[in-house]
Design a protein around this motif. Structure first.
Motif, PDB file in Angstrom:
ATOM      1  N   SER A 109      -4.778   0.396  -4.420  1.00  0.00           N
ATOM      2  CA  SER A 109      -4.680   0.433  -5.381  1.00  0.00           C
ATOM      3  C   SER A 109      -5.776   1.802  -6.482  1.00  0.00           C
ATOM      4  N   VAL A 110      -5.200   2.192  -7.032  1.00  0.00           N
ATOM      5  CA  VAL A 110      -5.863   3.769  -7.569  1.00  0.00           C
ATOM      6  C   VAL A 110      -5.444   3.420  -8.825  1.00  0.00           C
ATOM      7  N   HIS A 111      -6.997   3.551 -10.234  1.00  0.00           N
ATOM      8  CA  HIS A 111      -7.170   4.209 -11.032  1.00  0.00           C
ATOM      9  C   HIS A 111      -6.430   5.947 -11.377  1.00  0.00           C
ATOM     10  N   GLN A 113      -6.440   7.832 -14.134  1.00  0.00           N
ATOM     11  CA  GLN A 113      -7.625   8.584 -15.164  1.00  0.00           C
ATOM     12  C   GLN A 113      -8.734   9.191 -14.280  1.00  0.00           C
ATOM     13  N   GLU A 114      -8.971   8.106 -13.138  1.00  0.00           N
ATOM     14  CA  GLU A 114     -10.791   7.971 -12.225  1.00  0.00           C
ATOM     15  C   GLU A 114     -10.541   8.795 -11.605  1.00  0.00           C
ATOM     16  N   GLU A 139      -8.290   6.760 -22.615  1.00  0.00           N
ATOM     17  CA  GLU A 139      -8.949   5.986 -20.627  1.00  0.00           C
ATOM     18  C   GLU A 139      -7.596   5.191 -20.864  1.00  0.00           C
ATOM     19  N   THR A 140      -6.895   5.184 -22.186  1.00  0.00           N
ATOM     20  CA  THR A 140      -5.480   4.242 -23.001  1.00  0.00           C
ATOM     21  C   THR A 140      -4.683   4.660 -23.123  1.00  0.00           C
ATOM     22  N   GLU A 142      -4.702   1.976 -19.969  1.00  0.00           N
ATOM     23  CA  GLU A 142      -5.173   2.432 -18.391  1.00  0.00           C
ATOM     24  C   GLU A 142      -3.417   2.815 -17.294  1.00  0.00           C
ATOM     25  N   TRP A 144      -2.347   2.269 -12.960  1.00  0.00           N
ATOM     26  CA  TRP A 144      -2.799   1.635 -12.039  1.00  0.00           C
ATOM     27  C   TRP A 144      -1.571   2.471 -10.863  1.00  0.00           C
ATOM     28  N   LYS A 149      -5.126   7.486  -2.048  1.00  0.00           N
ATOM     29  CA  LYS A 149      -6.307   8.339  -3.360  1.00  0.00           C
ATOM     30  C   LYS A 149      -6.027   9.460  -2.576  1.00  0.00           C
ATOM     31  N   LYS A 260       0.711  -0.869 -12.894  1.00  0.00           N
ATOM     32  CA  LYS A 260       0.421  -1.610 -13.355  1.00  0.00           C
ATOM     33  C   LYS A 260       0.570  -0.359 -14.827  1.00  0.00           C
TER      34      LYS A 260
END
Ligand code: ADP
Length: 262
Positions: A109-111, A113-114, A139-140, A142, A144, A149, A260
């Motif tokens: 599971s990767v965010h 923006q990060e 940032e919003t 978000e 996922w 990654k 998500k």
């Protein structure tokens, strides 16, 4: 064409004819040729920095060392060329591993923006030196996604590094994200030199550069986009390029796996 014959005899032992098997070996030949072209290209590409390292070292040993400024200049060139040689070997090894799928995908599971932020951090210094502004997505919401990654980071990093390399001083680089049908759409947009239309179909080939000298000056290895293309294929994604010479370039990638989006 590779042809094989075998007599066809039925269960009673009667001859019923001949089985002819035709193998189309043009594909095999094509792959063989690609491989030998690759070896030839690699040898040529590796020889270029080595020749220059050798030349400048010899000139220094022959007496140019007396002059401090010349000495410094030459050593800087030797250092830059060694760096490039190092990057080239690293990229060649990476590309061959990716192509042969020797690195299994690590889906997690990767965010998003990060991952973008860490890629931006890596190119930030060279961007600042050219007074380039890099704009990241908000940032919003978000985003996922289930993906690898390291692959995602490498894709974004290579595109960003190119945007920095091929955008003149005071330019702008914008990263945009969007989600459509559980796919991530990510764009790296620059206000750089652009890519001539005739070269666009070839830029994902290994060692293909529109302008060899410029690519070399920017420290390019000619493998960045070939790596991007293979990584995207491994992740079942797609990549598109839009470019106008002298105006700028937009690379758009589509990747499946958005989980998500809040
Ligand atoms: P390089 O190491 O030469 O940058 P790449 O495989 O990353 O190799 O890119 C291949 C070529 O595509 C580059 O040499 C350059 O001519 C062109 N290119 C890639 N990205 C851009 C960009 N953002 N703007 C203009 N040209 C680009």
């Amino acid at each position: 064409l590779d042809v094989n014959f075998a007599p066809y005899i039925n269960f009673k032992g009667e001859s019923k004819g001949v089985v002819v098997v035709l193998h189309d070996i043009t594909e095999i030949r094509r792959l063989e040729k690609m491989r030998s072209d690759f070896v030839a290209n690699v040898s040529h590409e590796l020889r270029t920095p080595i020749t220059s390292i050798k030349g400048f070292t010899e000139t220094l040993l022959d007496g140019a060392m007396q002059d401090e400024e010349t000495c410094r200049n030459f050593l800087q060139i030797i250092s830059d060329e060694s760096e490039r040689l190092y990057r080239m070997i690293r990229d060649i090894l990476d590309l061959s591993k990716i192509e042969q799928k020797r690195i299994p995908l690590q889906m997690e599971s990767v965010h998003v923006q990060e991952v973008i932020s860490s890629a931006v951090t890596i190119v930030q210094e060279s961007a600042q030196r050219k007074h380039l502004t890099i704009t990241c997505p908000d940032e919003t919401p978000e985003i996922w996604m289930m993906t690898d990654k390291d692959c995602l980071q490498q894709i974004i990093l290579n595109l960003l590094a190119n945007a920095v390399a091929y955008t003149p001083e005071n330019g702008r680089i914008t990263i945009k994200t969007e989600v459509t049908q559980q796919q991530l759409k990510l764009q790296v947009i620059d206000t750089g030199i652009g890519i001539p239309e005739k070269d666009i179909p070839r830029i994902f080939e290994r060692f293909y550069r529109v302008d060899k000298a410029r690519s070399r000056d920017s420290g390019g290895t000619g493998l960045g986009l070939a790596i991007v293309k293979h990584l995207i294929d491994n992740l079942n994604g797609q990549i598109f390029v839009d470019s106008v010479e002298g105006k700028g370039t937009t690379f758009t990638i589509l990747l499946p796996g958005v989980k998500k989006f809040t």
